[in-house]
Design a protein around this motif. Structure first.
Motif, PDB file in Angstrom:
ATOM      1  N   SER A  55       9.501  -1.054 -13.570  1.00 35.87           N
ATOM      2  CA  SER A  55      10.463  -0.316 -14.391  1.00 35.87           C
ATOM      3  C   SER A  55      10.455   1.164 -14.045  1.00 35.87           C
ATOM      4  CB  SER A  55      10.125  -0.475 -15.885  1.00 35.87           C
ATOM      5  OG  SER A  55      10.271  -1.806 -16.302  1.00 35.87           O
ATOM      6  N   LEU A  56       9.367   1.610 -13.439  1.00 34.22           N
ATOM      7  CA  LEU A  56       9.195   3.034 -13.158  1.00 34.22           C
ATOM      8  C   LEU A  56       9.391   3.405 -11.695  1.00 34.22           C
ATOM      9  CD1 LEU A  56       6.057   3.732 -15.388  1.00 34.22           C
ATOM     10  CD2 LEU A  56       8.418   4.351 -15.877  1.00 34.22           C
ATOM     11  N   MET A  57       9.438   2.409 -10.825  1.00 33.72           N
ATOM     12  CA  MET A  57       9.587   2.709  -9.396  1.00 33.72           C
ATOM     13  C   MET A  57      10.433   1.642  -8.718  1.00 33.72           C
ATOM     14  SD  MET A  57       5.667   1.828  -8.113  1.00 33.72           S
ATOM     15  CE  MET A  57       4.903   2.818  -9.406  1.00 33.72           C
ATOM     16  N   TYR A  62       7.022   0.425  -4.814  1.00 40.03           N
ATOM     17  CA  TYR A  62       5.953  -0.465  -5.269  1.00 40.03           C
ATOM     18  C   TYR A  62       5.244  -1.114  -4.073  1.00 40.03           C
ATOM     19  CZ  TYR A  62       3.598  -4.156  -7.895  1.00 40.03           C
ATOM     20  OH  TYR A  62       2.647  -4.985  -8.431  1.00 40.03           O
ATOM     21  N   GLU A  63       6.014  -1.587  -3.118  1.00 42.49           N
ATOM     22  CA  GLU A  63       5.428  -2.203  -1.922  1.00 42.49           C
ATOM     23  C   GLU A  63       4.562  -1.214  -1.166  1.00 42.49           C
ATOM     24  OE1 GLU A  63       5.308  -5.211  -0.642  1.00 42.49           O
ATOM     25  OE2 GLU A  63       6.488  -6.155  -2.251  1.00 42.49           O
ATOM     26  N   ASP A  64       5.005   0.036  -1.091  1.00 40.70           N
ATOM     27  CA  ASP A  64       4.238   1.072  -0.410  1.00 40.70           C
ATOM     28  C   ASP A  64       2.883   1.270  -1.074  1.00 40.70           C
ATOM     29  OD1 ASP A  64       3.944   3.460   1.426  1.00 40.70           O
ATOM     30  OD2 ASP A  64       3.906   4.489  -0.518  1.00 40.70           O
ATOM     31  N   LYS A  65       2.853   1.290  -2.400  1.00 41.66           N
ATOM     32  CA  LYS A  65       1.590   1.467  -3.116  1.00 41.66           C
ATOM     33  C   LYS A  65       0.678   0.259  -2.919  1.00 41.66           C
ATOM     34  CE  LYS A  65       3.251   5.299  -4.404  1.00 41.66           C
ATOM     35  NZ  LYS A  65       2.867   6.506  -3.620  1.00 41.66           N
ATOM     36  N   PHE A  70      -3.180   1.322  -3.700  1.00 45.17           N
ATOM     37  CA  PHE A  70      -3.162   2.046  -4.975  1.00 45.17           C
ATOM     38  C   PHE A  70      -2.929   1.057  -6.116  1.00 45.17           C
ATOM     39  CE2 PHE A  70      -2.110   5.377  -1.943  1.00 45.17           C
ATOM     40  CZ  PHE A  70      -2.886   6.447  -2.390  1.00 45.17           C
ATOM     41  N   THR A  71      -3.918   0.228  -6.411  1.00 40.77           N
ATOM     42  CA  THR A  71      -3.752  -0.804  -7.431  1.00 40.77           C
ATOM     43  C   THR A  71      -5.037  -1.011  -8.233  1.00 40.77           C
ATOM     44  OG1 THR A  71      -4.521  -2.747  -6.198  1.00 40.77           O
ATOM     45  CG2 THR A  71      -2.257  -2.031  -5.789  1.00 40.77           C
ATOM     46  N   LEU A  72      -4.898  -1.631  -9.386  1.00 39.28           N
ATOM     47  CA  LEU A  72      -6.035  -2.020 -10.206  1.00 39.28           C
ATOM     48  C   LEU A  72      -6.902  -3.025  -9.452  1.00 39.28           C
ATOM     49  CD1 LEU A  72      -7.575  -2.127 -12.901  1.00 39.28           C
ATOM     50  CD2 LEU A  72      -5.846  -3.737 -13.732  1.00 39.28           C
ATOM     51  N   THR A  93      -0.918   6.107  -9.137  1.00 39.61           N
ATOM     52  CA  THR A  93       0.335   6.570  -8.533  1.00 39.61           C
ATOM     53  C   THR A  93       1.063   7.504  -9.495  1.00 39.61           C
ATOM     54  OG1 THR A  93       0.634   4.561  -7.216  1.00 39.61           O
ATOM     55  CG2 THR A  93       2.611   5.842  -7.716  1.00 39.61           C
ATOM     56  N   SER A  94       1.521   8.627  -8.991  1.00 41.23           N
ATOM     57  CA  SER A  94       2.324   9.541  -9.795  1.00 41.23           C
ATOM     58  C   SER A  94       3.789   9.278  -9.491  1.00 41.23           C
ATOM     59  CB  SER A  94       1.979  10.997  -9.479  1.00 41.23           C
ATOM     60  OG  SER A  94       2.786  11.878 -10.247  1.00 41.23           O
ATOM     61  N   VAL A  95       4.564   8.978 -10.524  1.00 45.28           N
ATOM     62  CA  VAL A  95       5.986   8.692 -10.332  1.00 45.28           C
ATOM     63  C   VAL A  95       6.824   9.619 -11.204  1.00 45.28           C
ATOM     64  CG1 VAL A  95       5.556   6.271  -9.796  1.00 45.28           C
ATOM     65  CG2 VAL A  95       6.056   6.929 -12.146  1.00 45.28           C
TER      66      VAL A  95
END
Length: 298
Positions: A55-57, A62-65, A70-72, A93-95
């Motif tokens: 919802s935020l990116m 998202y795929e890049d992160k 950059f994940t839990l 991640t800062s969005v």
């Protein structure tokens, strides 16, 4: 949990009740109204379908992160490998969302595998809480919001009640949602002893929130009769079985946990609005967000 951060999780027994939308609105409201620095607020996506993150990116972001770790899931794996020096901020991640900077910890594609491994330890909630504590989550941030998967899989909800001090229970005003929520709470009460609290104290961690109520319906009539939205109208003298059953189910839940008396009405486009527009369109939104804040910080 000994921590600096104020922590709250959004949970629900049913899907599609608006947990993610409320999580995002609360984050923006806390930054805007309570002046918490965007750098000190963290959103944690505890849903394997990554509803909050997506919802935020964009999908590409998202795929890049995911590709960059950059994940839990990556945080968990690194701690499992004996890398305790890594901080949670290394995975965040800062969005930029509608002009507001938000820090987000996305779940990762293998969150289900992580949950399986945590459950095999025999103490999944405490292990998860321990990882967050050692990674600096509760000292690096002042306010943390956890958005969870629905209670179809109890494990994600259970992890969130260990990760956060307070919980917001979101439901629609329907007999089915009330019954599902009652069953969910009954299951969660089994964990009260893990927090060294009597059940009467443990239930104070939960705040009920009614969302997606339709005005001009029997459901709305029942809510008004129970004093939601500062109204105290009596039920129509021609009470039917449907009204009585919903009133009975809601009153039962209200005897178990405290409820915010601000019910949000069904506005399909609310999720697509900026905070200021949503507050203007949904008059009780401001009051509800403030009530959730009070619940989280008291």
């Amino acid at each position: 949990m000994s921590s600096k951060a104020r922590t709250v999780s959004f949970i629900s027994a049913s899907g599609g009740v608006g947990k993610t939308t409320l999580s995002i609105f609360l984050a923006k409201w806390v930054i805007d109204r309570r002046h918490v620095s965007p750098l000190k607020l963290l959103l944690v996506d505890l849903d394997p379908t990554a509803g909050l993150s997506l919802s935020l990116m964009t999908e590409e972001e998202y795929e890049d992160k995911l590709n960059r770790g950059f994940t839990l899931v990556n945080l968990y794996d690194d701690y499992s490998k004996g890398m305790p020096w890594r901080k949670i901020s290394d995975y965040v991640t800062s969005v930029k969302h509608e002009g507001v900077s938000l820090n987000v910890l996305i779940p990762g594609e293998e969150l289900g595998r992580v949950v399986e491994e945590l459950w095999r330890t025999g103490r999944p909630g405490k292990k998860f809480q321990e990882m967050l504590y050692k990674s600096g989550a509760y000292t690096l941030y002042d306010f943390i919001i956890f958005d969870t998967a629905p209670f179809f899989d109890i494990r994600y909800t259970v992890l969130s009640i260990y990760a956060a001090e307070k919980h917001v229970v979101v439901l629609r005003p329907s007999v089915v949602d009330c019954r599902r929520t009652a069953r969910m709470l009954k299951n969660l009460m089994e964990y009260a002893s893990d927090f060294d609290r009597e059940t009467s104290e443990y239930v104070k961690r939960f705040l009920g929130v009614i969302n997606l109520a339709r005005t001009g319906t029997i459901e709305w009539d029942v809510l008004m009769s129970l004093g939601f939205n500062d109204a105290g109208a009596k039920l129509d003298s021609k009470q039917d079985q449907r009204r009585e059953k919903l009133k009975e189910e809601l009153e039962g839940l209200m005897r178990v946990i405290e409820f915010s008396k601000y019910a949000l009405t069904l506005k399909v486009d609310i999720a697509r609005l900026e905070l200021k527009e949503a507050v203007k369109k949904e008059k009780v939104m401001e009051a509800l967000l403030n009530r959730i804040w009070e619940h989280a910080v008291k």
